[in-house]
Write a protein that holds these residues in place. Sequence first.
Motif, PDB file in Angstrom:
ATOM      1  N   SER A   1     -32.373 -17.587 -23.709  1.00 46.78           N
ATOM      2  CA  SER A   1     -32.654 -16.477 -24.624  1.00 46.78           C
ATOM      3  C   SER A   1     -34.112 -16.047 -24.640  1.00 46.78           C
ATOM      4  CB  SER A   1     -32.236 -16.865 -26.047  1.00 46.78           C
ATOM      5  OG  SER A   1     -32.990 -17.985 -26.490  1.00 46.78           O
ATOM      6  N   SER A   2     -34.976 -16.702 -23.887  1.00 45.07           N
ATOM      7  CA  SER A   2     -36.410 -16.454 -24.029  1.00 45.07           C
ATOM      8  C   SER A   2     -36.785 -15.004 -23.736  1.00 45.07           C
ATOM      9  CB  SER A   2     -37.202 -17.403 -23.119  1.00 45.07           C
ATOM     10  OG  SER A   2     -36.839 -17.231 -21.759  1.00 45.07           O
TER      11      SER A   2
ATOM     12  N   TYR B   1     -34.934 -12.373 -24.099  1.00 39.25           N
ATOM     13  CA  TYR B   1     -34.416 -11.519 -25.170  1.00 39.25           C
ATOM     14  C   TYR B   1     -35.296 -11.583 -26.411  1.00 39.25           C
ATOM     15  CZ  TYR B   1     -30.192 -11.362 -22.294  1.00 39.25           C
ATOM     16  OH  TYR B   1     -29.293 -11.194 -21.260  1.00 39.25           O
ATOM     17  N   THR B   2     -35.745 -12.779 -26.779  1.00 37.01           N
ATOM     18  CA  THR B   2     -36.583 -12.894 -27.970  1.00 37.01           C
ATOM     19  C   THR B   2     -37.976 -12.314 -27.726  1.00 37.01           C
ATOM     20  OG1 THR B   2     -37.112 -15.192 -27.355  1.00 37.01           O
ATOM     21  CG2 THR B   2     -35.318 -14.852 -28.913  1.00 37.01           C
ATOM     22  N   GLN B   3     -38.488 -12.438 -26.491  1.00 36.18           N
ATOM     23  CA  GLN B   3     -39.759 -11.777 -26.170  1.00 36.18           C
ATOM     24  C   GLN B   3     -39.625 -10.269 -26.312  1.00 36.18           C
ATOM     25  OE1 GLN B   3     -41.799 -12.965 -22.488  1.00 36.18           O
ATOM     26  NE2 GLN B   3     -40.535 -14.805 -22.480  1.00 36.18           N
TER      27      GLN B   3
ATOM     28  N   SER C   1     -37.473  -8.674 -28.177  1.00 39.91           N
ATOM     29  CA  SER C   1     -37.332  -8.366 -29.599  1.00 39.91           C
ATOM     30  C   SER C   1     -38.690  -8.260 -30.272  1.00 39.91           C
ATOM     31  CB  SER C   1     -36.485  -9.446 -30.275  1.00 39.91           C
ATOM     32  OG  SER C   1     -36.447  -9.270 -31.679  1.00 39.91           O
ATOM     33  N   ALA C   2     -39.573  -9.194 -29.961  1.00 39.77           N
ATOM     34  CA  ALA C   2     -40.910  -9.175 -30.561  1.00 39.77           C
ATOM     35  C   ALA C   2     -41.646  -7.887 -30.216  1.00 39.77           C
ATOM     36  CB  ALA C   2     -41.709 -10.386 -30.088  1.00 39.77           C
TER      37      ALA C   2
ATOM     38  N   SER D   1     -29.740 -17.122 -30.975  1.00 34.32           N
ATOM     39  CA  SER D   1     -31.206 -17.160 -30.937  1.00 34.32           C
ATOM     40  C   SER D   1     -31.783 -15.755 -31.082  1.00 34.32           C
ATOM     41  CB  SER D   1     -31.662 -17.798 -29.626  1.00 34.32           C
ATOM     42  OG  SER D   1     -33.069 -17.795 -29.534  1.00 34.32           O
ATOM     43  N   LEU D   2     -31.195 -14.792 -30.391  1.00 34.79           N
ATOM     44  CA  LEU D   2     -31.659 -13.409 -30.491  1.00 34.79           C
ATOM     45  C   LEU D   2     -31.463 -12.865 -31.902  1.00 34.79           C
ATOM     46  CD1 LEU D   2     -32.554 -10.653 -29.397  1.00 34.79           C
ATOM     47  CD2 LEU D   2     -30.197 -10.294 -28.616  1.00 34.79           C
TER      48      LEU D   2
ATOM     49  N   ASN E   1     -31.191 -14.439 -34.744  1.00 37.21           N
ATOM     50  CA  ASN E   1     -32.096 -15.075 -35.705  1.00 37.21           C
ATOM     51  C   ASN E   1     -33.496 -14.491 -35.595  1.00 37.21           C
ATOM     52  OD1 ASN E   1     -30.137 -16.752 -36.775  1.00 37.21           O
ATOM     53  ND2 ASN E   1     -30.548 -18.416 -35.326  1.00 37.21           N
ATOM     54  N   ASP E   2     -33.917 -14.186 -34.371  1.00 33.11           N
ATOM     55  CA  ASP E   2     -35.223 -13.562 -34.180  1.00 33.11           C
ATOM     56  C   ASP E   2     -35.254 -12.176 -34.827  1.00 33.11           C
ATOM     57  OD1 ASP E   2     -37.853 -13.754 -32.311  1.00 33.11           O
ATOM     58  OD2 ASP E   2     -37.090 -11.694 -32.336  1.00 33.11           O
TER      59      ASP E   2
ATOM     60  N   ARG F   1     -37.545 -10.476 -38.087  1.00 34.84           N
ATOM     61  CA  ARG F   1     -38.383  -9.278 -37.925  1.00 34.84           C
ATOM     62  C   ARG F   1     -37.938  -8.156 -38.853  1.00 34.84           C
ATOM     63  NH1 ARG F   1     -41.609 -10.792 -34.011  1.00 34.84           N
ATOM     64  NH2 ARG F   1     -40.825 -12.407 -32.590  1.00 34.84           N
TER      65      ARG F   1
END
Length: 435
Positions: free
Chosen positions: A216-217, A219-221, A223-224, A269-270, A272-273, A277
């Motif tokens: 998921s890394s 995807y979360t990057q 998202s940020a 994981s996505l 929750n991120d 936000r």
Amino acid sequence: MSIKQYESYKVNELGHLTIGGIDTVDLAKHYDTPLYVYDVTRIRQNARIFKDALKTLGVRGQIAYASKAFSTIAMLQIIKQEGLSLDVVSTGELYTAIRAGFPKEKIHLHGNNKTREEFSMAVEEDIGCVVLDNFHDITLLENELGDTQHMDVLMRVTPGVASHTHQYIMTGHEDSKFGFDLFNGQADEAFTRLVSHSNIHLKGLHCHLGSQLTDSSSYTQASARLFKKIRQWHEETGYEPKVMNFGGGFGIQYTDQDPLVRYEEMIASLINDVRGRVKALDIPFPEIWLEPGRAIVGNAGLTLYSVGAIKHLPNIRTYVSVDGGMTDNIRPALYNADYHGVVANKAAKKTSSTVSIAGKCCESGDMLIDELTVPETEPGDILAVYSTGAYGFSMANNYNRFPKPAVVFVEEGRDQLVVRRESLDDIIKNDLSYE
């Protein structure tokens, strides 16, 4: 849950490989080879993993099957039955969806160089959403809509995330042909043009980071970075996205060396991120859209071949040639994709040697599997190559004027032809004589 690559393949009392309860050797005899075979039960299971993930997390959204992975009328009918949405990138894919009776309001049009014809068809059919990639897209859509018609859109952005995959299937990094760059002013200019548009309704943002992603890394990057821009727009205009589409790219297990991808964990994981936000911005939680393609069909399909010539080179290698190759699966030649397989009519026998599986095209690079451990193999054996359900049929070609293979669906012990094998007349049907 995630489904292992070989989980639904069994060996029957004859020692033959089966798929969906059907003997693959019988399928090869009845339909000829090369032959694409899909386990419909597995397609349904894969689709439900993604649907259930959003449901379990209590998130509203859409799972849109990326039809570029494998698009036929029968396939889209299965996707329709499973309640998914659909993304298309051409008039051909859109026409296939319409002929399949797919709900038009659940169709999304993509593409980095959409034509006037594609926009015209999308507007005429009143599809659910268009994903805008560039300023040319905006102008063409404005012209097509005129003063009276309306269209929901997402704005595709490149968030500058370099995913860990082959360079040919990376799409979210800054140097990409896709989308508005998020931080060089392009996205801001497009947002200003769209946010208060009278005919184009900007529902939210879209990004796609690449293919064959296994965690998921990325995807979360993304998202940020997307929410950093949304914060700016929210402070300037009060904008609140109704939809956040994080694309697809979910990987599958092609060989035992590939990790088993747990889609629910990636999605959780996505989500929750995003929750964190959204809370920080104090805005309503948007719908989450995802676009799995390979993850729906990749491990649901295999390709059957007949073994022909066998060439032994002592102390070098043994070439086992089959009756297909880069015409039905170009991925190994295109970007060194790895596959695994088994001699289907000898699936219960002990392996005794390592061979290289060669295609029959007139190219030294037409190699399907560089190293495969097999039992004693001879002409007439049936080779099954696993996990060819995504991009095999879609990228099939007529190099050397080979006809494209047939496609068969199997489900609960029943087999059905869903795409006929091309004939020699099909090969020349558009040729014209020179006079």
